[in-house]
Design an enzyme around this catalytic site. Structure first.
Site, PDB file in Angstrom:
ATOM      1  N   GLU A  14      -2.074   2.243  -9.320  1.00 20.24           N
ATOM      2  CA  GLU A  14      -3.161   2.222  -8.661  1.00 20.24           C
ATOM      3  C   GLU A  14      -3.426   3.441  -8.680  1.00 20.24           C
ATOM      4  O   GLU A  14      -4.377   4.145  -8.321  1.00 20.24           O
ATOM      5  CB  GLU A  14      -3.958   1.115  -7.984  1.00 20.24           C
ATOM      6  CG  GLU A  14      -2.527   1.230  -6.336  1.00 20.24           C
ATOM      7  CD  GLU A  14      -4.003   0.272  -5.631  1.00 20.24           C
ATOM      8  OE1 GLU A  14      -3.371  -0.310  -5.129  1.00 20.24           O
ATOM      9  OE2 GLU A  14      -4.797   0.987  -5.219  1.00 20.24           O
ATOM     10  N   HIS A  35       1.274  -1.587  -0.350  1.00 18.23           N
ATOM     11  CA  HIS A  35      -0.152  -0.275   0.004  1.00 18.23           C
ATOM     12  C   HIS A  35       0.541   1.358  -0.085  1.00 18.23           C
ATOM     13  O   HIS A  35       0.310   2.440   0.370  1.00 18.23           O
ATOM     14  CB  HIS A  35      -1.133  -0.276   1.139  1.00 18.23           C
ATOM     15  CG  HIS A  35      -2.193  -0.267   1.055  1.00 18.23           C
ATOM     16  ND1 HIS A  35      -2.106  -2.238   1.385  1.00 18.23           N
ATOM     17  CD2 HIS A  35      -3.053  -0.993   0.144  1.00 18.23           C
ATOM     18  CE1 HIS A  35      -3.188  -3.365   1.516  1.00 18.23           C
ATOM     19  NE2 HIS A  35      -3.808  -2.041   0.207  1.00 18.23           N
ATOM     20  N   ASP A  37      -5.779   2.199 -12.437  1.00 16.62           N
ATOM     21  CA  ASP A  37      -7.401   1.676 -12.410  1.00 16.62           C
ATOM     22  C   ASP A  37      -8.245   2.483 -13.234  1.00 16.62           C
ATOM     23  O   ASP A  37      -8.107   3.304 -13.530  1.00 16.62           O
ATOM     24  CB  ASP A  37      -7.528   1.572 -10.995  1.00 16.62           C
ATOM     25  CG  ASP A  37      -8.842   1.711 -10.132  1.00 16.62           C
ATOM     26  OD1 ASP A  37     -10.196   1.469 -11.227  1.00 16.62           O
ATOM     27  OD2 ASP A  37      -9.157   1.260  -8.991  1.00 16.62           O
TER      28      ASP A  37
HETATM   29 MG    MG Z   1      -2.785  -1.662  -3.755  1.00 12.62          MG
END
Ligand code: MG
Length: 418
Positions: A288, A238, A311
């Site tokens: 992303e 992340h 995305d």
């Molecule tokens: Mg991710």
């Protein structure tokens, strides 16, 4: 039979054959039936929105036309300001031909360069709109969107499941892993970043301690041993950690032959991502939180990622997604789109995944919301054993089931104008 005789017989019969098949008349009929001058002349009459909270916030958009056709699209993550952003774009859309998808996208994008149209919420709102325009174009022309994006490379789209489990200390973990396998997925992703790790000594700085790195490795080992060898495993950090931590984790995970390690450092510094990639044999995946082709250009030019994960519900929509994928293809980089949206946005992503040569795998993130997922569109469950069949129906190929979807409506918000 001698070749000469065959040829003479064919030549002597050719006029008869042409007459029997009426080829000129057949060609004229085909051309008349498929002529662009026979397509519906549509005008946009309205643009309306709704907000849903499922995996995060999802912005749903509908574009209405003077001939009753309605297109739908979806954006996510950077969706908070989408309702007012689309209200601002609406006057530029009214009266326009919705089939000029790229023209409308490009004029709205360039009109917004002083309003943040380079990335973030502006581009996410534009993504939802662009998807709705493709849905309209497909419905107006009677074709699935993948056909308009260049035709399909494959008949089904492989999905990976975000497992919502990774800790050996979680009493629910075994049950969740079993569920994922019963659903038939051939790949799984887990999260290893942990803000609540008791061995994390600072609430702001994300330099991983030895004990934190050990905990991450323990989670990956637990999952790798719980999954059959044929099931691939991806791991997400992340974008929270610094460069020194990212390098150490990537090296420590080499033995597990991961599908990828995702966002080991934040997305803004392409050179830092490149340094992580250069330091390890673990494949690095990012994207992303990048927008438009411009966001991916340096990542590809500098070799900062083994795999990219645009995305399509926030990076610019379906044609921009195809353009990003084509750019990646020139660097021999595969595309594994990030996807956390409803069956509407997920199916929209499938049209791009079907049309691009370098598709790897698509995300699915609704395991804790299985009932909502299965009822969200009128077509019901669209996943079968970890794959989605590429639809033959015009446009997106799915329609919202309003009764089910409204259960996730953000309280106090408008539902497509009502
Ligand atoms: Mg991710």
């Amino acid at each position: 039979m001698k070749l000469g005789m065959t040829r003479r017989r064919f030549v002597s019969r050719a006029p008869l054959l042409a007459g029997a098949l009426s080829l000129p008349r057949l060609a004229a009929a085909v051309q008349a039936a498929s002529s662009p001058y026979r397509r519906p002349r549509l005008k946009i009459t309205d643009v309306r929105t709704a907000l849903i909270r499922a995996h995060g916030l999802q912005l749903h958009v509908r574009v209405y036309t003077d001939q009753g056709l309605i297109g739908q699209g979806e954006a996510t993550d950077a969706a908070a300001g989408g309702v007012s952003l689309l209200a601002g774009m609406r006057p530029r859309l009214l009266g326009q031909d919705p089939l000029n998808v790229d023209y409308l996208f490009e004029s709205l994008r360039t009109a917004g360069i002083f309003a943040g149209a380079q990335a973030g919420q502006y581009v996410a709102a534009l993504s939802a709109l662009e998807i709705a325009l493709w849905d309209l174009a497909g419905k107006a022309l009677g074709l699935p969107i993948w056909q308009l994006l260049g035709g399909r490379m494959r008949d089904r789209i492989r999905l990976y499941c975000d497992a919502q489990a990774s800790s050996p200390d979680d009493p629910q973990a075994s049950q969740r892993i079993q569920r994922v396998l019963e659903l038939g997925f051939t790949a799984v992703k887990i999260d290893i970043d942990d803000a609540a790790d008791p061995m994390r000594w600072d609430r702001v700085n994300w330099t991983a301690s030895n004990a934190e790195v050990d905990n991450m490795v323990r989670k990956v080992r637990f999952m790798r041993e719980a999954l059959p060898a044929r099931v691939d495993l991806a791991v997400d950090m992340h974008g929270r950690y610094d460069l020194v931590s990212a390098r150490r984790v990537a090296r420590a995970l080499e033995e597990f032959r991961l599908l990828w390690l995702e966002e080991p450092v934040p997305p803004e510094n392409v050179e830092a991502m490149r340094q992580v990639r250069a330091s390890t044999s673990t494949p690095i995946c990012c994207g992303e939180n990048l927008y438009l082709r411009h966001g991916f250009r340096r990542v590809l030019e500098e070799g900062a990622a083994d795999i990219i994960m645009p995305d399509f519900q926030k990076c610019g929509g379906l044609l921009e997604g195809r353009k990003i994928a084509d750019m990646a293809h020139t660097y021999y980089v595969p595309v594994a789109p990030h996807c956390v949206v409803s069956p509407i946005g997920t199916m929209a992503s499938c049209h791009v995944c079907a049309a691009i040569p370098n598709f790897l795998i698509l995300e699915w993130h609704w395991l804790p919301r299985l009932e909502l997922w299965r009822n969200f569109v009128r077509e019901g469950e669209i996943i079968e054993k970890g794959f989605i069949a590429v639809p033959e129906r015009p446009g997106l190929g799915v329609e919202m089931n309003e009764e089910a979807a409204r259960k996730a409506q953000v309280p106090g918000t408008s539902w497509f104008g009502s």
